[in-house]
Motif scaffolding. Structure first.
Motif, PDB file in Angstrom:
ATOM      1  N   GLU A 162     -27.257  39.648  -8.152  1.00 33.36           N
ATOM      2  CA  GLU A 162     -27.322  38.600  -7.960  1.00 33.36           C
ATOM      3  C   GLU A 162     -28.063  37.811  -9.820  1.00 33.36           C
ATOM      4  O   GLU A 162     -27.632  36.904  -9.951  1.00 33.36           O
ATOM      5  CB  GLU A 162     -29.066  38.772  -7.854  1.00 33.36           C
ATOM      6  N   THR A 163     -27.359  39.403 -10.723  1.00 27.65           N
ATOM      7  CA  THR A 163     -27.766  39.444 -12.143  1.00 27.65           C
ATOM      8  C   THR A 163     -26.092  39.463 -12.695  1.00 27.65           C
ATOM      9  O   THR A 163     -26.173  40.269 -11.783  1.00 27.65           O
ATOM     10  CB  THR A 163     -28.681  39.553 -12.670  1.00 27.65           C
ATOM     11  N   LYS A 166     -26.912  43.156 -12.522  1.00 21.79           N
ATOM     12  CA  LYS A 166     -27.311  44.797 -11.362  1.00 21.79           C
ATOM     13  C   LYS A 166     -26.069  44.529 -10.414  1.00 21.79           C
ATOM     14  O   LYS A 166     -25.141  43.250 -10.795  1.00 21.79           O
ATOM     15  CB  LYS A 166     -28.246  43.484 -10.651  1.00 21.79           C
ATOM     16  N   ALA A 197     -23.635  33.990  -7.429  1.00 25.14           N
ATOM     17  CA  ALA A 197     -24.619  34.555  -8.557  1.00 25.14           C
ATOM     18  C   ALA A 197     -23.956  33.826  -9.456  1.00 25.14           C
ATOM     19  O   ALA A 197     -24.249  33.911 -10.558  1.00 25.14           O
ATOM     20  CB  ALA A 197     -24.657  35.957  -8.535  1.00 25.14           C
ATOM     21  N   THR A 200     -25.177  28.825 -12.723  1.00 26.47           N
ATOM     22  CA  THR A 200     -26.602  28.962 -13.708  1.00 26.47           C
ATOM     23  C   THR A 200     -27.692  28.401 -12.846  1.00 26.47           C
ATOM     24  O   THR A 200     -28.764  28.384 -13.665  1.00 26.47           O
ATOM     25  CB  THR A 200     -25.814  28.495 -15.245  1.00 26.47           C
ATOM     26  N   LYS A 203     -29.754  30.730 -11.508  1.00 27.68           N
ATOM     27  CA  LYS A 203     -30.253  31.983 -12.432  1.00 27.68           C
ATOM     28  C   LYS A 203     -31.605  32.393 -12.548  1.00 27.68           C
ATOM     29  O   LYS A 203     -31.974  33.325 -12.612  1.00 27.68           O
ATOM     30  CB  LYS A 203     -29.988  32.088 -14.250  1.00 27.68           C
ATOM     31  N   LYS A 204     -33.146  31.324 -12.479  1.00 34.19           N
ATOM     32  CA  LYS A 204     -33.725  31.983 -12.395  1.00 34.19           C
ATOM     33  C   LYS A 204     -34.430  32.248 -11.635  1.00 34.19           C
ATOM     34  O   LYS A 204     -35.202  33.798 -11.431  1.00 34.19           O
ATOM     35  CB  LYS A 204     -34.454  30.603 -13.114  1.00 34.19           C
ATOM     36  N   LEU A 206     -32.406  34.060  -8.897  1.00 30.24           N
ATOM     37  CA  LEU A 206     -31.788  35.232  -9.086  1.00 30.24           C
ATOM     38  C   LEU A 206     -32.109  36.452  -9.154  1.00 30.24           C
ATOM     39  O   LEU A 206     -32.646  37.923  -8.912  1.00 30.24           O
ATOM     40  CB  LEU A 206     -30.021  35.202  -9.442  1.00 30.24           C
ATOM     41  N   GLU A 207     -32.739  35.874 -10.844  1.00 28.12           N
ATOM     42  CA  GLU A 207     -32.938  37.053 -11.690  1.00 28.12           C
ATOM     43  C   GLU A 207     -35.224  37.685 -11.044  1.00 28.12           C
ATOM     44  O   GLU A 207     -35.278  38.695 -11.187  1.00 28.12           O
ATOM     45  CB  GLU A 207     -33.802  36.340 -13.079  1.00 28.12           C
ATOM     46  N   ASP A 208     -35.606  36.492 -11.243  1.00 29.09           N
ATOM     47  CA  ASP A 208     -37.149  36.518 -10.492  1.00 29.09           C
ATOM     48  C   ASP A 208     -37.311  37.094  -8.652  1.00 29.09           C
ATOM     49  O   ASP A 208     -38.753  37.226  -7.927  1.00 29.09           O
ATOM     50  CB  ASP A 208     -37.719  35.784 -10.683  1.00 29.09           C
ATOM     51  N   ARG A 212     -32.157  35.101  -2.779  1.00 27.85           N
ATOM     52  CA  ARG A 212     -31.340  36.509  -2.600  1.00 27.85           C
ATOM     53  C   ARG A 212     -30.005  36.234  -1.378  1.00 27.85           C
ATOM     54  O   ARG A 212     -30.131  35.258  -0.757  1.00 27.85           O
ATOM     55  CB  ARG A 212     -32.336  37.463  -0.889  1.00 27.85           C
TER      56      ARG A 212
END
Length: 251
Positions: A162-163, A166, A197, A200, A203-204, A206-208, A212
Motif C-alpha cells: 500500500e505504501t 511497505k 497502490a 496518488t 495515498k491517504k 492507503l497510508e492510514d 485495503r
C-alpha cells in the motif's frame, strides 16, 4: 440472442419486483463495500461466486484483470480502471479493492506467448488491440514471472504494497497444482496490487489503512476460490477451515 431475450422474459416474470425494491433501497442508502476487478472471461461470474447483491460492489472487467500503473497515466489515454478507483474509493468511501484472477485465462495465455519477440513485435501489436493492451499493461507481470522462472517456486517474490515503504512476499503454487500460465495469472494478480497502490489519489487512504487492497484467484474447473494471505504468504483456499483466519488478515 434468443437465450438473452428469453432470459429477460424470465427475469420480468420472476425476480424483477424484488430487484426493483433493492434498486430503490440502494438509491437511498448506497453502501458499496468493494471495488472488484476481474476478467471479461464469460465464465467469470463474480456476483454469483461472492454471493453479492445489488449495490454491494463496483465491478470492473477487462481482458486479464489488469490495472494500468499510474506511470502510464496520461490525460489523452485515460482508462476506466483508475477512474473507477477514484469513483469508488474517493467519492464513495469504499474501503476494499479486490483484484480477482482465474485459471485458464485466455488473456494470460496470450501474455505468456508474448514473451516471444516476434509475437510482441510492433507490427503485431498494431494489428491486435488485445496484444497491445497486454504488452503495455502486462509487461511488469511478465518481468515478475521471469524472476519466478529463474528462481523457482521455493523462492518468494517481493511486491510493493500500500505504501512505498511497505512490501509483501509471495510464494507461488508451492504444491505445483497449476499450469505455468496459471502461475503467471497468480503473479499478475499480485502485480495489480502494486499498480493500484501507485495512484496518488489513494495515498491517504492507503497510508492510514482506511483503504485495503486484496488479491483473489478463482479456479474455474474446481470452483475453488483462493485469497492471498499476506500472513501466510501464498494464496489460501477459502473454505470452512480457513475463512475465519483469512478474515483476520483483512480486519
Amino acid at each position: 440472442m434468443d437465450k438473452i431475450l428469453r432470459g429477460v422474459m424470465r427475469y420480468r416474470n420472476s425476480c424483477r419486483t424484488e430487484m426493483v425494491e433493492q434498486f430503490i433501497h440502494v438509491r437511498d442508502n448506497p453502501v458499496p463495500t468493494a471495488v472488484f476487478f476481474c476478467c471479461v472471461d464469460s465464465r467469470m461470474l463474480p456476483t454469483r461466486f461472492t454471493q453479492t447483491n445489488v449495490g454491494d460492489m463496483f465491478i470492473v472487467r477487462n481482458a486479464g484483470n489488469l490495472i494500468p500503473h499510474s506511470a502510464l497515466f496520461r490525460t489523452d489515454t485515460i482508462s476506466t480502471e483508475p477512474a473507477t478507483l477514484e469513483l469508488g474509493c474517493v467519492l464513495n468511501s469504499v474501503r476494499h479493492i479486490i483484484v480477482c484472477g482465474h485459471s485458464d485465462c485466455k488473456a494470460m495465455n496470450m501474455l505468456y506467448d508474448l514473451r516471444n519477440a516476434e509475437a510482441s513485435s510492433l507490427n503485431n501489436l498494431r494489428l491486435s488491440p488485445m496484444k497491445a493492451w497486454l504488452c503495455r499493461h502486462g509487461k511488469s507481470s511478465l518481468e515478475k514471472f521471469g524472476d519466478f522462472n529463474e528462481k523457482g517456486c521455493e523462492h518468494p517474490l517481493t511486491f510493493l504494497a500500500e505504501t512505498p515503504m511497505k512490501r509483501f512476499v509471495a510464494y507461488i503454487d508451492l504444491k505445483n497444482r497449476f499450469s505455468i500460465t496459471d502461475k503467471l495469472s497468480q503473479i499478475s494478480c499480485l502485480q495489480q496490487v502494486q499498480n493500484i497502490a501507485s495512484y496518488t489519489f489513494l495515498k491517504k487512504g492507503l497510508e492510514d489503512g482506511s483503504i485495503r487492497i486484496h488479491a483473489m484467484w478463482f479456479d474455474i474447473y474446481t470452483g475453488d476460490i483462493f485469497f492471498f494471505s499476506r500472513r501466510h504468504k501464498h494464496f489460501v483456499e477459502i473454505n470452512e477451515e480457513t475463512v475465519d483466519v483469512l478474515l483476520q488478515d483483512v480486519t
